[in-house]
Design a protein around this motif. Sequence first.
Motif, PDB file in Angstrom:
ATOM      1  N   ASP A 429       0.811  -1.218   0.000  1.00 51.86           N
ATOM      2  CA  ASP A 429       0.000   0.000   0.000  1.00 51.86           C
ATOM      3  C   ASP A 429       0.850   1.276   0.000  1.00 51.86           C
ATOM      4  OD1 ASP A 429       0.953  -0.196   2.564  1.00 51.86           O
ATOM      5  OD2 ASP A 429      -0.942   0.316   3.549  1.00 51.86           O
ATOM      6  N   THR A 430       2.158   1.139   0.149  1.00 54.73           N
ATOM      7  CA  THR A 430       3.016   2.327   0.038  1.00 54.73           C
ATOM      8  C   THR A 430       3.230   2.737  -1.409  1.00 54.73           C
ATOM      9  OG1 THR A 430       5.033   0.990  -0.014  1.00 54.73           O
ATOM     10  CG2 THR A 430       4.236   1.704   2.153  1.00 54.73           C
ATOM     11  N   GLY A 431       2.794   1.897  -2.339  1.00 53.00           N
ATOM     12  CA  GLY A 431       2.971   2.187  -3.755  1.00 53.00           C
ATOM     13  C   GLY A 431       4.226   1.535  -4.305  1.00 53.00           C
ATOM     14  N   ASN A 502     -10.371 -10.824  -2.534  1.00 52.20           N
ATOM     15  CA  ASN A 502     -10.894 -11.362  -3.800  1.00 52.20           C
ATOM     16  C   ASN A 502      -9.787 -11.782  -4.762  1.00 52.20           C
ATOM     17  OD1 ASN A 502     -13.707 -10.874  -3.160  1.00 52.20           O
ATOM     18  ND2 ASN A 502     -13.246  -8.685  -3.415  1.00 52.20           N
ATOM     19  N   ASN A 503      -8.585 -11.316  -4.514  1.00 52.99           N
ATOM     20  CA  ASN A 503      -7.441 -11.694  -5.355  1.00 52.99           C
ATOM     21  C   ASN A 503      -6.202 -11.656  -4.464  1.00 52.99           C
ATOM     22  OD1 ASN A 503      -5.461 -12.140  -7.245  1.00 52.99           O
ATOM     23  ND2 ASN A 503      -6.151 -10.552  -8.659  1.00 52.99           N
ATOM     24  N   ASN A 504      -5.924 -12.757  -3.837  1.00 48.32           N
ATOM     25  CA  ASN A 504      -4.893 -12.750  -2.807  1.00 48.32           C
ATOM     26  C   ASN A 504      -3.469 -12.748  -3.354  1.00 48.32           C
ATOM     27  OD1 ASN A 504      -5.354 -15.364  -3.738  1.00 48.32           O
ATOM     28  ND2 ASN A 504      -4.577 -16.305  -1.853  1.00 48.32           N
ATOM     29  N   ASN A 505      -3.292 -12.714  -4.699  1.00 48.45           N
ATOM     30  CA  ASN A 505      -1.954 -12.688  -5.293  1.00 48.45           C
ATOM     31  C   ASN A 505      -1.529 -11.297  -5.770  1.00 48.45           C
ATOM     32  OD1 ASN A 505      -3.104 -15.679  -6.647  1.00 48.45           O
ATOM     33  ND2 ASN A 505      -1.419 -15.641  -5.167  1.00 48.45           N
ATOM     34  N   VAL A 506      -2.464 -10.352  -5.794  1.00 50.87           N
ATOM     35  CA  VAL A 506      -2.164  -9.046  -6.403  1.00 50.87           C
ATOM     36  C   VAL A 506      -2.744  -7.938  -5.536  1.00 50.87           C
ATOM     37  CG1 VAL A 506      -2.562  -7.546  -8.391  1.00 50.87           C
ATOM     38  CG2 VAL A 506      -2.106  -9.978  -8.747  1.00 50.87           C
ATOM     39  N   GLY A 507      -1.970  -6.862  -5.333  1.00 49.31           N
ATOM     40  CA  GLY A 507      -2.470  -5.625  -4.743  1.00 49.31           C
ATOM     41  C   GLY A 507      -2.807  -5.704  -3.266  1.00 49.31           C
ATOM     42  N   ASP A 508      -3.188  -4.528  -2.734  1.00 45.77           N
ATOM     43  CA  ASP A 508      -3.593  -4.417  -1.335  1.00 45.77           C
ATOM     44  C   ASP A 508      -4.491  -3.191  -1.203  1.00 45.77           C
ATOM     45  OD1 ASP A 508      -3.980  -4.354   1.339  1.00 45.77           O
ATOM     46  OD2 ASP A 508      -1.871  -4.026   1.882  1.00 45.77           O
ATOM     47  N   PRO A 509      -5.817  -3.376  -1.243  1.00 43.60           N
ATOM     48  CA  PRO A 509      -6.724  -2.226  -1.138  1.00 43.60           C
ATOM     49  C   PRO A 509      -6.898  -1.709   0.285  1.00 43.60           C
ATOM     50  CG  PRO A 509      -7.999  -4.241  -1.322  1.00 43.60           C
ATOM     51  CD  PRO A 509      -6.546  -4.640  -1.424  1.00 43.60           C
ATOM     52  N   THR A 510      -6.347  -2.412   1.271  1.00 41.90           N
ATOM     53  CA  THR A 510      -6.526  -2.010   2.681  1.00 41.90           C
ATOM     54  C   THR A 510      -5.454  -0.993   3.061  1.00 41.90           C
ATOM     55  OG1 THR A 510      -5.131  -3.833   3.458  1.00 41.90           O
ATOM     56  CG2 THR A 510      -7.478  -4.265   3.219  1.00 41.90           C
ATOM     57  N   ARG A 511      -5.535   0.151   2.475  1.00 44.95           N
ATOM     58  CA  ARG A 511      -4.469   1.145   2.610  1.00 44.95           C
ATOM     59  C   ARG A 511      -4.417   1.761   4.004  1.00 44.95           C
ATOM     60  NH1 ARG A 511      -1.949   3.118  -1.635  1.00 44.95           N
ATOM     61  NH2 ARG A 511      -1.592   5.086  -0.553  1.00 44.95           N
TER      62      ARG A 511
END
Length: 989
Positions: A429-431, A502-511
């Motif tokens: 989530d830090t980018g 919903n997609n545990n391999n990519v991204g992190d919306p819980t910023r």
Amino acid sequence: MVVSDMKQQPRFKYKLNRLSLCILTALTTQATFLQHANAEESSVKDKEIERISVIGSHIKVNHDNGELPVTTISAEDIENSGAVSGAELLAEIPQQGEVSFNSSRSVGGVNDARGDVSSFNLRGLGTGNTLVLLNGRRLVLHPGTQSENFVPVTTANANTLPVRGLKRVEVLRDGAAAIYGSDAVAGVVNYALKDNYEGSEFNLNYGNEQGTERDVINLTGATGFFLNEEKTHVSMSAGYYNRNIIMASEKPYAKSSDLRENNRFPDEVIVTGTDDDGNPIYSNSDLHNLNSSTPWGEFRTKTLGTFHLQPDTLSGCENSDSRGNPTTALDVEGVCVDRGSQPSSDGYDRNSERSLSSGVERANFYGMLTHELTDDTELYGEALYYFAKADRIREQTSNLTSQRFTISADAYYNPFGEEVSLRKYRPVDTGPRNIEVTDTSYRLLTGLRGYYSNWDWDSGLLYSKANTQDKANRIHTQRFQEAINSTDQATAYDVFNGADINNNNVGDPTRNDQSVIDNFMIDVVRESETELALFDFKVSREDIFELPAGEVGFAAGIEYRYESFFDVRSDELNTTEQFLDTVGGSKDVDQFASVVLGSSPTPDAAGSRNVFSAYGEFAIPLLNDLPLVESLNMQLAARYERFSDVGDILKPKVALSWVMNDYVQLRAAYSEGFKAPGLPQVVAVDISRVNSRNDPLVDSRYGVLEIRSGSDSLRPEESESRSWGVVIQPTDNLTFTADWWYLDQTDTVGLIHSQTQLLYDAMLHYENPTGNGNPLVTRGGEDNEVIAVKNDYINLQDRESSGVDLGVTYDLETSFGKFKFKTNAAKLTKFYQLADDVTAQVIAAQQSSDQGLVDALKYKGKEVTITGSGDLIGQNGRPEWRVVSSLDWRKDAWGAGLRYKYISGFEDTSLDYTVDEENLKYQVKSFSKVDAYVNYRLPGSLIENAKITFGVRNLAGKKPPIADETFGYNSSVHSSLGRYFYMNINKKF
């Protein structure tokens, strides 16, 4: 005599004995004596015949008689190829091997050269074995380093020069240390820039890759004119290049690092079995390239042991009373606690945030001035400037094993009521990391040249500098710990909030809150610089005296050069600041950690050397005008070099050219080569690197820390090369060439692979279970995992390589126009690296009759492949065949052409599969592509002296052959460029 004498010398001393000194003295004193003996009364030089320098010789002649194996790319060839960068131009040379310095290199960490740089690697012998010249003098090395054989290597940068400003590129496909000095082991590449240009021109090139955002624009201009009653001539060229960044997500084959279900692989590679319903199972672990460090995190407490977070839709959620109901305590919707390490299927797909190819903005300028001082003396000068900015995007890093730390029980977001050890975590989530690399270099040269008493002479003074600054946004580990351990919500960072359910391999919306993130983000900068200062004086005469077969040519010269290098990093990375677990306290492993998350510490390094050289060369006609001997000529050369840090050496070369008649020419050469260890290899101290390795002792795969150091006791690499060839010209417009070559290298600088060190450790533990194993491997912790491997640069065993170059040129004039056909092919027939003592012992153990020993060296029941020794031909970027062909047509104002490129397949040693219980290695398929262009010179009534070109590169839009690599293809061999359309407008004034 020279050859046998050098064979008897101790390799590590490099001292000249009396015989060697006598040979060198004879080459120069004899020339001086003969000069006076044959001095002519008139000192007036006949300027009706221009004498030129031919690559591979310092003797100026009035024509090139083809005695040496040289490939020449003319300005017309460059234009027809559609190349607009040095990297694209090098791809037109089939003798160029794998290119480890490239904009799509997947590793691309702060310790890599990841800017606008492309490397030279003739014969595939490795970066640094090819000498690169500009107008006959050395180019400064690019300051960035790359790891080959696990040691840092440097290269001249092919992108430094404006491609449209080139008059020609010459590639000497033969060892030439006796002519040019160190590094000319595999051959020499000489860039000749336009120095006598008259008029002006402007060129606009625009291109786009179909289906992507890859746009390229290239603007170039050139002008040349005379001044001072034509005594002064000025040539200038400049260029601007801009290429958009390409994300891996824009290419279907590169968008995911998980290749297990990629249907471009054959079924026998990806299908490992079937389930109860007959459906295929895709579980080849070699293709599972997801990373085990994720935003879900992996932790450890006294109550739970090791655990990780995951979506609560997956099995294994832990919420028992005996464990303190951890999922309830976590209290995050859709997320639960699962004991144990995170399964590989839940790994992070790093390609989702990676750029495939860097965005580049580049500018070049070149200027040359000549001024006639007298009828026989000329002043000349050159100026070169290069600037580039390259942008790249990579996923945010995770912590290294050495950067594990403790989360306090009272941290605001710690739900478990006890101290938690953070083992693995990727703060997505830090980018992503936004990487910006700025490269600059300049070159200034001035000199005098002329004629005196039938001698050509030339003396020049050169100074050049290259600088690169690499900047990226990174995470400061100490500030990161402070945020995680904060008891104030306003400044606390939550590592227990899970990721995308919903997609545990990519991204992190819980910023987390951006203001919290900003507190621990920093810019990390690495600055590197190289310098080259050079003075030389050389003389040449093509008729120093006469033999019955003709005139003897001679050249001699001296050269002094100064080389320097420095590599400095931000204090957060260069060991000035020290990592510390602020809650758990100091540990022995802290010394191997920097305060930049995901990066090992690397001390600053700097070094310099002085090199003095002296050389002599004879061109001797032996026979002529005899039956089957139109001419038989010999080149005899020797060069002495004294390095301030690694000693001195004398290297000879002998070449023969036998012209039988107008149709057949035979040529052969023997030479010895010399490559001094690069300054980064000598001055490096305690460089830390982390690579994933299979540890058979604990049967686990994880990041292993290596501590690498150079040494001033490294011996220079030596080589012996032999070549022989034939030129057949049955007609004036048809030529066939074939050249065979063989090279034996000794004392190549490298490392014993850290994977081999772990296997050796397992072998020693099997033989002596109570012993300490490999003394270079340090283990510790609850898991007995490797803390560090001490792995210094050493001189390895001999390497032998050989191959053949084939060429055909055919020109045909018809009523339909002029046709020109060219084919240049390179076949690698041998590439064999002798194993070092440790590697040889491990290989023998893997083949032992002691099944217990064999099993002890396996990982997950499979044999661990040892790479880097044995027969390496056709492996990992060393294809046997490379072919480039072209067919060009011209008639009146029209022109058109086709270009064909072929690269044969090769073995990918990282990918195993089984067929009928037989273990096999995956073969990367061969690749071929066709480029096409058509151009038209506009009539003067429309736009005078203007030409427009339309072209397509990779006409069929072929994808690079799939391989077990980060982006699904081997970027050091193949290109990700699909069908690419371009337009070029050229206007002359």
